[in-house]
Write a protein that holds these residues in place. Structure first.
Motif, PDB file in Angstrom:
ATOM      1  N   GLN A 619       0.813  -1.207   0.000  1.00 22.75           N
ATOM      2  CA  GLN A 619       0.000   0.000   0.000  1.00 22.75           C
ATOM      3  C   GLN A 619       0.852   1.264   0.000  1.00 22.75           C
ATOM      4  O   GLN A 619       0.318   2.373   0.120  1.00 22.75           O
ATOM      5  CB  GLN A 619      -0.922  -0.003   1.231  1.00 22.75           C
ATOM      6  CG  GLN A 619      -1.949  -1.126   1.199  1.00 22.75           C
ATOM      7  CD  GLN A 619      -2.741  -1.213   2.490  1.00 22.75           C
ATOM      8  OE1 GLN A 619      -2.504  -0.448   3.421  1.00 22.75           O
ATOM      9  NE2 GLN A 619      -3.668  -2.166   2.536  1.00 22.75           N
ATOM     10  N   GLY A 620       2.171   1.094  -0.104  1.00 25.03           N
ATOM     11  CA  GLY A 620       3.058   2.249  -0.209  1.00 25.03           C
ATOM     12  C   GLY A 620       3.573   2.760   1.105  1.00 25.03           C
ATOM     13  O   GLY A 620       4.185   3.842   1.152  1.00 25.03           O
ATOM     14  N   ASP A 621       3.379   2.048   2.198  1.00 22.65           N
ATOM     15  CA  ASP A 621       3.855   2.483   3.508  1.00 22.65           C
ATOM     16  C   ASP A 621       5.321   2.105   3.631  1.00 22.65           C
ATOM     17  O   ASP A 621       5.683   0.931   3.544  1.00 22.65           O
ATOM     18  CB  ASP A 621       3.039   1.813   4.603  1.00 22.65           C
ATOM     19  CG  ASP A 621       3.396   2.324   5.997  1.00 22.65           C
ATOM     20  OD1 ASP A 621       4.254   3.216   6.092  1.00 22.65           O
ATOM     21  OD2 ASP A 621       2.793   1.830   6.981  1.00 22.65           O
ATOM     22  N   THR A 622       6.155   3.104   3.820  1.00 22.39           N
ATOM     23  CA  THR A 622       7.597   2.857   3.907  1.00 22.39           C
ATOM     24  C   THR A 622       8.089   2.730   5.350  1.00 22.39           C
ATOM     25  O   THR A 622       9.292   2.558   5.575  1.00 22.39           O
ATOM     26  CB  THR A 622       8.353   4.000   3.224  1.00 22.39           C
ATOM     27  OG1 THR A 622       8.015   5.237   3.866  1.00 22.39           O
ATOM     28  CG2 THR A 622       7.997   4.072   1.739  1.00 22.39           C
ATOM     29  N   ASN A 623       7.203   2.812   6.314  1.00 21.76           N
ATOM     30  CA  ASN A 623       7.591   2.686   7.724  1.00 21.76           C
ATOM     31  C   ASN A 623       8.000   1.246   7.981  1.00 21.76           C
ATOM     32  O   ASN A 623       7.209   0.312   7.812  1.00 21.76           O
ATOM     33  CB  ASN A 623       6.426   3.085   8.628  1.00 21.76           C
ATOM     34  CG  ASN A 623       6.864   3.229  10.078  1.00 21.76           C
ATOM     35  OD1 ASN A 623       7.925   2.782  10.479  1.00 21.76           O
ATOM     36  ND2 ASN A 623       6.009   3.884  10.861  1.00 21.76           N
ATOM     37  N   ASP A 624       9.247   1.079   8.404  1.00 24.62           N
ATOM     38  CA  ASP A 624       9.787  -0.271   8.555  1.00 24.62           C
ATOM     39  C   ASP A 624       9.729  -0.766   9.996  1.00 24.62           C
ATOM     40  O   ASP A 624      10.173  -1.868  10.275  1.00 24.62           O
ATOM     41  CB  ASP A 624      11.241  -0.279   8.058  1.00 24.62           C
ATOM     42  CG  ASP A 624      11.786  -1.693   7.945  1.00 24.62           C
ATOM     43  OD1 ASP A 624      11.064  -2.574   7.424  1.00 24.62           O
ATOM     44  OD2 ASP A 624      12.915  -1.936   8.416  1.00 24.62           O
ATOM     45  N   ARG A 625       9.218   0.006  10.885  1.00 24.59           N
ATOM     46  CA  ARG A 625       9.226  -0.373  12.293  1.00 24.59           C
ATOM     47  C   ARG A 625       7.789  -0.478  12.818  1.00 24.59           C
ATOM     48  O   ARG A 625       6.903   0.258  12.378  1.00 24.59           O
ATOM     49  CB  ARG A 625      10.010   0.635  13.129  1.00 24.59           C
ATOM     50  CG  ARG A 625      11.474   0.714  12.739  1.00 24.59           C
ATOM     51  CD  ARG A 625      12.200   1.723  13.587  1.00 24.59           C
ATOM     52  NE  ARG A 625      13.590   1.858  13.185  1.00 24.59           N
ATOM     53  CZ  ARG A 625      14.585   1.083  13.608  1.00 24.59           C
ATOM     54  NH1 ARG A 625      14.318   0.115  14.491  1.00 24.59           N
ATOM     55  NH2 ARG A 625      15.818   1.262  13.188  1.00 24.59           N
ATOM     56  N   CYS A 626       7.624  -1.379  13.768  1.00 27.51           N
ATOM     57  CA  CYS A 626       6.335  -1.523  14.455  1.00 27.51           C
ATOM     58  C   CYS A 626       6.530  -1.224  15.935  1.00 27.51           C
ATOM     59  O   CYS A 626       7.654  -1.041  16.396  1.00 27.51           O
ATOM     60  CB  CYS A 626       5.762  -2.923  14.261  1.00 27.51           C
ATOM     61  SG  CYS A 626       6.789  -4.246  14.927  1.00 27.51           S
ATOM     62  N   CYS A 627       5.412  -1.226  16.683  1.00 31.65           N
ATOM     63  CA  CYS A 627       5.451  -0.866  18.105  1.00 31.65           C
ATOM     64  C   CYS A 627       6.286  -1.885  18.873  1.00 31.65           C
ATOM     65  O   CYS A 627       6.071  -3.106  18.763  1.00 31.65           O
ATOM     66  CB  CYS A 627       4.032  -0.796  18.668  1.00 31.65           C
ATOM     67  SG  CYS A 627       3.953  -0.320  20.411  1.00 31.65           S
ATOM     68  N   GLY A 628       7.255  -1.385  19.640  1.00 34.02           N
ATOM     69  CA  GLY A 628       8.106  -2.282  20.408  1.00 34.02           C
ATOM     70  C   GLY A 628       7.461  -2.791  21.685  1.00 34.02           C
ATOM     71  O   GLY A 628       7.929  -3.769  22.261  1.00 34.02           O
ATOM     72  N   VAL A 629       6.402  -2.142  22.165  1.00 33.88           N
ATOM     73  CA  VAL A 629       5.684  -2.627  23.342  1.00 33.88           C
ATOM     74  C   VAL A 629       4.773  -3.782  22.966  1.00 33.88           C
ATOM     75  O   VAL A 629       4.745  -4.817  23.634  1.00 33.88           O
ATOM     76  CB  VAL A 629       4.886  -1.478  23.999  1.00 33.88           C
ATOM     77  CG1 VAL A 629       4.022  -2.014  25.142  1.00 33.88           C
ATOM     78  CG2 VAL A 629       5.823  -0.409  24.514  1.00 33.88           C
ATOM     79  N   MET A 653      15.639   1.991  24.072  1.00 32.26           N
ATOM     80  CA  MET A 653      15.118   2.803  22.980  1.00 32.26           C
ATOM     81  C   MET A 653      14.172   1.929  22.173  1.00 32.26           C
ATOM     82  O   MET A 653      14.585   0.939  21.566  1.00 32.26           O
ATOM     83  CB  MET A 653      16.254   3.309  22.090  1.00 32.26           C
ATOM     84  CG  MET A 653      15.786   4.116  20.885  1.00 32.26           C
ATOM     85  SD  MET A 653      14.987   5.679  21.331  1.00 32.26           S
ATOM     86  CE  MET A 653      16.426   6.621  21.860  1.00 32.26           C
ATOM     87  N   LEU A 654      12.900   2.272  22.185  1.00 27.79           N
ATOM     88  CA  LEU A 654      11.883   1.471  21.513  1.00 27.79           C
ATOM     89  C   LEU A 654      11.088   2.335  20.549  1.00 27.79           C
ATOM     90  O   LEU A 654      10.866   3.537  20.795  1.00 27.79           O
ATOM     91  CB  LEU A 654      10.920   0.843  22.522  1.00 27.79           C
ATOM     92  CG  LEU A 654      11.464  -0.237  23.444  1.00 27.79           C
ATOM     93  CD1 LEU A 654      10.352  -0.728  24.367  1.00 27.79           C
ATOM     94  CD2 LEU A 654      12.043  -1.391  22.652  1.00 27.79           C
ATOM     95  N   SER A 655      10.672   1.698  19.465  1.00 31.67           N
ATOM     96  CA  SER A 655       9.711   2.325  18.556  1.00 31.67           C
ATOM     97  C   SER A 655       8.331   2.161  19.171  1.00 31.67           C
ATOM     98  O   SER A 655       7.970   1.070  19.626  1.00 31.67           O
ATOM     99  CB  SER A 655       9.773   1.676  17.172  1.00 31.67           C
ATOM    100  OG  SER A 655      11.061   1.802  16.622  1.00 31.67           O
ATOM    101  N   LEU A 656       7.555   3.219  19.146  1.00 29.13           N
ATOM    102  CA  LEU A 656       6.255   3.190  19.809  1.00 29.13           C
ATOM    103  C   LEU A 656       5.166   3.637  18.841  1.00 29.13           C
ATOM    104  O   LEU A 656       5.379   4.548  18.023  1.00 29.13           O
ATOM    105  CB  LEU A 656       6.250   4.100  21.043  1.00 29.13           C
ATOM    106  CG  LEU A 656       7.280   3.788  22.130  1.00 29.13           C
ATOM    107  CD1 LEU A 656       7.202   4.826  23.236  1.00 29.13           C
ATOM    108  CD2 LEU A 656       7.066   2.399  22.694  1.00 29.13           C
ATOM    109  N   CYS A 657       4.015   2.971  18.956  1.00 26.47           N
ATOM    110  CA  CYS A 657       2.846   3.390  18.188  1.00 26.47           C
ATOM    111  C   CYS A 657       2.294   4.681  18.790  1.00 26.47           C
ATOM    112  O   CYS A 657       2.698   5.087  19.879  1.00 26.47           O
ATOM    113  CB  CYS A 657       1.803   2.290  18.192  1.00 26.47           C
ATOM    114  SG  CYS A 657       1.087   1.987  19.835  1.00 26.47           S
ATOM    115  N   PRO A 658       1.382   5.349  18.123  1.00 24.01           N
ATOM    116  CA  PRO A 658       0.873   6.618  18.675  1.00 24.01           C
ATOM    117  C   PRO A 658       0.293   6.466  20.082  1.00 24.01           C
ATOM    118  O   PRO A 658       0.496   7.329  20.937  1.00 24.01           O
ATOM    119  CB  PRO A 658      -0.207   7.032  17.662  1.00 24.01           C
ATOM    120  CG  PRO A 658       0.245   6.417  16.380  1.00 24.01           C
ATOM    121  CD  PRO A 658       0.883   5.108  16.761  1.00 24.01           C
TER     122      PRO A 658
END
Length: 717
Positions: A619-629, A653-658
């Motif tokens: 779908q064109g989403d280039t975000n390569d990370r998901c929520c780390g929690v 250091m974690l990637s977090l969803c909104p």
């Protein structure tokens, strides 16, 4: 010179002649007295039975009421003990008029005539009330103003059949005291209410009702708690299968591994089940609080033997005892003839004494209506038990109410079994003519019985009818069995079976509903729409089902993009294909393999993340990370140093969803409570990135790095 009397006779000695005349006179008087005595003796002997004839029922009852205005029979000790007489007398004073109360066995249709004849004998005006073991039977006012019939009607239609005579008389007195107008209104209202089908409910229960109560209590005591314990896992499984949002920081959202061990053992379902079991056990005796089968108080031992003593005293004077409280079934001629037959039988060869008791036998009497038991009790009371042969004889029980005759032999040379079981029915029960007569033709049948005894063959030695079984005690007869007895134990077993059946029904229903929803549900939503519905403690079944659904959705997405864009889609298909290919490598290239268990939870989570990442890339989403929690929350919105461990101050250091990013600022402690956990091998739950050898350990570096790790492990480049 000779002296002559005026009669021309010679003179005599006056002294001698006077003595002779006196002697002759005395001899004549003596002879006359002897003759008179000789002639009078047979007449008195013949009149003896008539002289011992008991008084009429009305005369006897009138004498009792003359002594006391309340007469309670001694023939109903189980239903109306004579100790209740003061209670009847106390209530009778509230009528406001002279009240005479008779408590007798059921007199059938002769009650009103009986009250009239008793009134005539007593020659006193007042309110006359006749009661039996069920309540007020008849009531008539003589010379006083009292709404007797209206009060009786009110008691009949207002009270249940088992209210008892005392409660019935109490209501009768209350209505009488209210006056004629009010009494007529109450009687009419009670009659109309009964006519509409509003029959009063019974006040007491029987053994079968208590058994039903015990059965229901047993079912509830095991069925309800066990149902909660068995259905709790189904409810939890359903919540995981159809997750809904839970407020951040709530105890339901807290990982099980962070709870104390004792709280993990003491689950809410177990606590609720124990509480309900205790509540049922404590409240059941309060709900089913009946302890008696009827209203009668327990009689004393003296009340239980009063009638037997009365009858035995009568038989000691006369071999025929007629109950003075019962309808007269023997006239003077029959009474005299019965005495003659008994006397002749006593002088016959093989004969002996015959004792006839004309008394009613009811289930409420001391022997519980058992004629044989009553005869044995009278025999024991009549003679002393240690006097050999003193009470031997034939005991005849004749019931003036039913007309039945029973014969029991004790110690005479007669066939006792033949007398007891082979007595002709015309004697024992009477024919149609006897049943239609008011006196049951009792005199003729007793005369036929004496003929039967005369003709009965004699045995070589004395025989006996044997000792009957004792009657039940009034306390045992009037008491209900304990609630936790009888059918309570089968009820416990049935409760277990019912809980298992309910479990099967609920599990089957949930399975069917889940299958229908899965068939009708569309493809999984984009990961951006999933944060509020992603579980933090997913079960293995949920992960397996979601992984299969995500792989199918990604496969359909690939087919759709290729068909729509053709060769122009290669730039987008490349990164997406790497992720999809890695997901298929984890399941061995067969999506159908996810239908059955076998894949560990960490691998299933990796499949979900890769399949969703492939769909997002298409779908064109280039975000390569998901929520780390919780990787199920979807793509990340930023990175932040957070502390997700309850021990120490180490931050990561974690990637977090909104959603998690906002919580990291507003409520950082909630992040570790939201940490995704997976089912561990020992049954506990562990953080998703901790399983040894799991490819999820590199997920923090991005979804593409996870795909490369999987492909490298499979030697695919």
């Amino acid at each position: 010179m000779t002296t002559l009397t005026t009669a021309g006779r010679p003179p005599t000695d006056h002294t001698a002649s006077g003595a002779i005349r006196l002697l002759l006179t005395l001899c004549g008087l003596t002879a006359l007295l002897l003759t008179s005595a000789t002639l009078a003796t047979p007449a008195r002997a013949a009149d003896a039975p008539a002289a011992s004839q008991p008084p009429t029922r009305a005369a006897y009852l009138a004498d009792r009421l003359r002594e006391n205005p309340v007469h309670v029979t001694d023939q109903l000790p189980r239903a109306v003990p004579r100790s209740m007489a003061p209670d009847f007398a106390r209530l009778a004073q509230r009528t406001g008029v002279p009240t005479y109360v008779l408590v007798l066995p059921n007199q059938s249709a002769s009650g009103e005539d009986l009250l009239g004849t008793v009134h005539d004998r007593l020659r006193r005006d007042g309110l006359f009330v006749l009661l039996d073991e069920s309540g007020v039977r008849k009531a008539t006012a003589y010379g006083v103003s009292a709404p007797a019939e209206a009060a009786r009607t009110t008691t009949v239609f207002e009270l249940p059949y088992d209210a008892g005579p005392l409660r019935s008389f109490e209501r009768f007195v209350d209505v009488v005291a209210q006056g004629p107008e009010k009494a007529e209104a109450l009687a009419g209202a009670a009659r109309e209410k009964f006519r509409d089908g509003n029959e009063p409910e019974a006040m007491y229960i029987g053994p079968s009702d208590r058994q039903n109560q015990s059965f229901v209590t047993g079912i509830a005591l095991t069925g309800v708690p066990l149902t909660i314990l068995l259905l709790a896992p189904c409810v939890r499984r359903a919540r995981r299968r159809f997750p809904r949002a839970t407020p951040p920081g709530s105890t339901a959202d807290r990982p099980a591994s962070t709870r104390p061990k004792w709280r993990r053992l003491l689950t809410p379902s177990l606590a609720l089940a124990v509480a309900l079991a205790a509540a049922i056990a404590l409240t059941a005796p309060l709900v089913f609080d009946q302890t008696k089968r009827r209203a009668a108080p327990l009689p004393t031992s003296g009340e239980m033997t009063a009638r037997v003593e009365r009858v035995a005293e009568g038989l000691a004077r006369d071999p025929v005892y007629v109950d003075p409280e019962s309808p007269r079934v023997l006239d003077a001629t029959q009474f005299s003839r019965l005495h003659d037959r008994i006397e002749r039988f006593g002088r016959s060869e093989g004969g002996g004494p015959v004792y006839v008791t004309v008394v009613p036998h009811l289930s409420e009497d001391e022997s519980a209506g058992d004629e044989e038991l009553f005869a044995a009790a009278v025999r024991a009371r009549l003679g002393k038990a240690d006097a050999v042969g003193e009470t031997d004889g034939v005991y005849v029980s004749a019931d003036p109410l039913t007309g039945y005759i029973d014969v029991f032999n004790h110690g005479l040379r007669l066939d006792s079994r033949r007398l007891l079981f082979d007595l002709p029915e015309s004697i024992a029960y009477g024919d149609d003519r006897a049943n239609a007569a008011d006196d049951h033709l009792m005199g003729e049948r007793l005369d036929a019985l004496m003929t039967h005894l005369d003709e009965s063959p004699r045995t070589d030695g004395p025989t006996s009818s044997g000792d009957p079984l004792p009657a039940p005690s009034p306390q045992a007869e009037n008491s209900l069995p304990p609630l936790f007895a009888t059918d309570f134990w089968p009820g416990l077993f049935v409760g277990v079976i019912a809980a298992l059946l309910l479990l099967g029904l609920v599990a089957g229903t949930l399975g069917i509903v889940g299958a229908v929803l899965r068939r009708r549900s569309p493809a999984p939503l984009p990961t951006q729409a999933l944060p509020l519905v992603s579980p933090r403690e997913p079960s293995e079944a949920y992960l397996r089902r979601t992984a299969r659904t995500e792989l199918q959705a990604a496969s359909l997405a690939f087919a759709s993009v290729c068909d729509a864009e053709g060769e122009g889609s290669a730039s987008r298909i490349g990164p997406a294909w790497n992720r999809f290919d890695a997901a298929m490598l984890l399941v061995g290239g067969d999506m159908d393999g996810l239908r059955s268990p076998g894949t560990d939870p960490a691998t299933l989570l990796a499949v979900i993340v890769l399949a969703r990442g492939a769909r997002n890339a298409l779908q064109g989403d280039t975000n390569d990370r998901c929520c780390g929690v919780n990787p199920l929350h979807g793509p990340s919105a930023g990175r932040r140093h957070v502390r997700i461990s309850a021990e120490g101050n180490r931050r990561r250091m974690l990637s977090l969803c909104p959603l998690c990013l906002d919580s990291a600022v507003a409520a950082p402690r909630e992040l570790r409570e939201r940490m995704l956990t997976l089912p561990g091998p020992t049954g506990t739950r562990v953080p998703y990135d901790e399983p040894e050898g799991s490819p999820l350990s590199v997920l923090g570096d991005g979804i593409s790095r996870l795909a490369d790790r999987v492909r490298d492990s499979a030697h695919v480049h």
